[in-house]
Each structure stands twice: as structure tokens, then as C-alpha cells.
Scaffold this motif. Sequence first.
Motif, PDB file in Angstrom:
ATOM      1  N   GLN A 256       4.067  -5.017  -1.057  1.00  0.00           N
ATOM      2  CA  GLN A 256       4.017  -3.583  -0.764  1.00  0.00           C
ATOM      3  C   GLN A 256       4.760  -2.779  -1.825  1.00  0.00           C
ATOM      4  O   GLN A 256       4.359  -1.667  -2.182  1.00  0.00           O
ATOM      5  N   SER A 257       5.860  -3.336  -2.330  1.00  0.00           N
ATOM      6  CA  SER A 257       6.637  -2.648  -3.358  1.00  0.00           C
ATOM      7  C   SER A 257       5.808  -2.487  -4.641  1.00  0.00           C
ATOM      8  O   SER A 257       5.805  -1.410  -5.258  1.00  0.00           O
ATOM      9  N   ALA A 260       3.133   0.087  -4.085  1.00  0.00           N
ATOM     10  CA  ALA A 260       3.689   1.442  -4.176  1.00  0.00           C
ATOM     11  C   ALA A 260       3.911   1.840  -5.633  1.00  0.00           C
ATOM     12  O   ALA A 260       3.673   2.986  -6.021  1.00  0.00           O
ATOM     13  N   GLN A 264       2.127   5.015  -7.529  1.00  0.00           N
ATOM     14  CA  GLN A 264       2.883   6.050  -8.238  1.00  0.00           C
ATOM     15  C   GLN A 264       2.330   6.243  -9.647  1.00  0.00           C
ATOM     16  O   GLN A 264       2.230   7.370 -10.145  1.00  0.00           O
TER      17      GLN A 264
END
Length: 266
Positions: A256-257, A260, A264
Motif C-alpha cells: 500500500q505504501s 501511495a 503521488q
Amino acid sequence: MGIVLSNIIAIYRRELQSYFASPFAYIIAGVFWLLSGFFFVSILFSPEGLIAQVAVRDQVGITEPPIDVAYQFLTVFLGVLGSLALFILPMLSMGLYSEERKRGTIELLATSPVTNWAVALGKLLGVVTFFTTLVLPLMIYQAIALSAANPSAPPTVMLLGHFALILMGAGILSLGMFISSLTDSTIVAAILTFGLILLLWVVDLIAGAIGGPVGAALGHLSLVKNYTNLTQGIVDTSSLIVFLTYIVLGLFLTAQSIEAFRFQRN
């Protein structure tokens, strides 16, 4: 499925090769083996060690309660190895993604057709394999020492204890990998991972102070409690589930990191 598996294996090989090519990894291994050897000798052969204690008991004729030297040695030594792992595991996981961020290659990983899960799993398997190579030599000299014990220790106790050490290490490395994915500083990643491990190590004490259902729930998260259950030769399913949960949680959060990060950038 075959493509995903081949991607995981390719990342696993690259990660494992990076550890065996790193002088810092050899320093970690050397320090770990040196300290492990020191405690191995101290627990067994020092003037206050187990063998000396048994000899004193025999001299004064104390026979009750009997001391199972092999079992006591294993539980104490595995406890020491668990404590040493607290310090070396953050150093092994700190660069898993931080180095990618620092080199700018994380953008290639985030935008590649390989899924974030596959990348994270390949990296985790690589670092867990390296940690396992640190543990295996210790098992050899323990087995040699325990072969002289009378009564002998069941090999299942030693095998289960070291499996617990590697499983706990995998859980910590997985959580450390997630923290590493959040920063481009390896030092910050190591410090935050160590803080998290320390919290999970002493959460049992916090749970005891809180008490009640909340305290009981917190107690299940304890690394030391679940690790100790397994090193005592108890096949505790709940302890195995806790460590597997940490592994899956770390993989999920890491994926998930990176997702993300990719969002971005887009």
C-alpha cells in the motif's frame, strides 16, 4: 501465475545477492556470531554456568528437583538469541526500500508491471534467507553440545525453537520493510523499526498493567510471550498465527505504501 512467480524469484535473487555482496551485512553477521558464541560459552561453561551449577549440586548431594541441563540451556540460549535479534533485524531491513528511494530506483519498481506484492515478497524472502544463514551455524554447534547431554534433549525442541526465531525474525523484517518504504533514510528506518520492535517486545508488561479485556488483547501481540511459548517446545497455534499475521501485515502495508508513492507521482 508463472510470470508472477518468476518475478518474485528474480527479485529474491537480486536482494539475496545484494546482502552477500555487502560488507556491512558481513559485519552484522560477524557481530551476531561473536555475541552468540560468547553467550553460548557463558551459559554453559562459565563459573556461574549450567554445568558448574550441576557439578556443585552433585558435590553436596542435591538431587531434587532434577535439572534438565539440555532443556534449560536451549530455553535460555534461545531467549538470548531473540534479544540479539532485536538489534540486528532493524539493520537488515532498514535498506530494503530506503536504498531504492535514495537511488531513485523506487520509481521504476512502483511503475513496473510487477505487482507491489510480488516486489515486497521477493525482498522479504531475500532478507529472511540471509537471516536464516546467520542462524544455521548456531544450530550446528548447539547440536554438537547437546549430543553430549544426558538425558538428551528432544531434537524437536531445538528445531521448533529455531523455527520460532526465524518466524519471529520474518515478522519483524516484514514490519521493518514497511517502515523502510516510508523514508529514504536508512538510519531513520532502523531507529523506527527498533522502536516498534521494542514496543512489541514489552507490550506484555503494558498489557499486565492495563488488565481487563484490553490488556488481554494487547498481550496477544507480545513478541516475547509468543516467542517464549515456542522456544519451550510448545506448538502454540495462536503464537504461530500472531507471527504469520505480522508477516502478512508488513507485506500488505508495504504494498500500500508503494501504491501511495506511485499515486503521488502520477
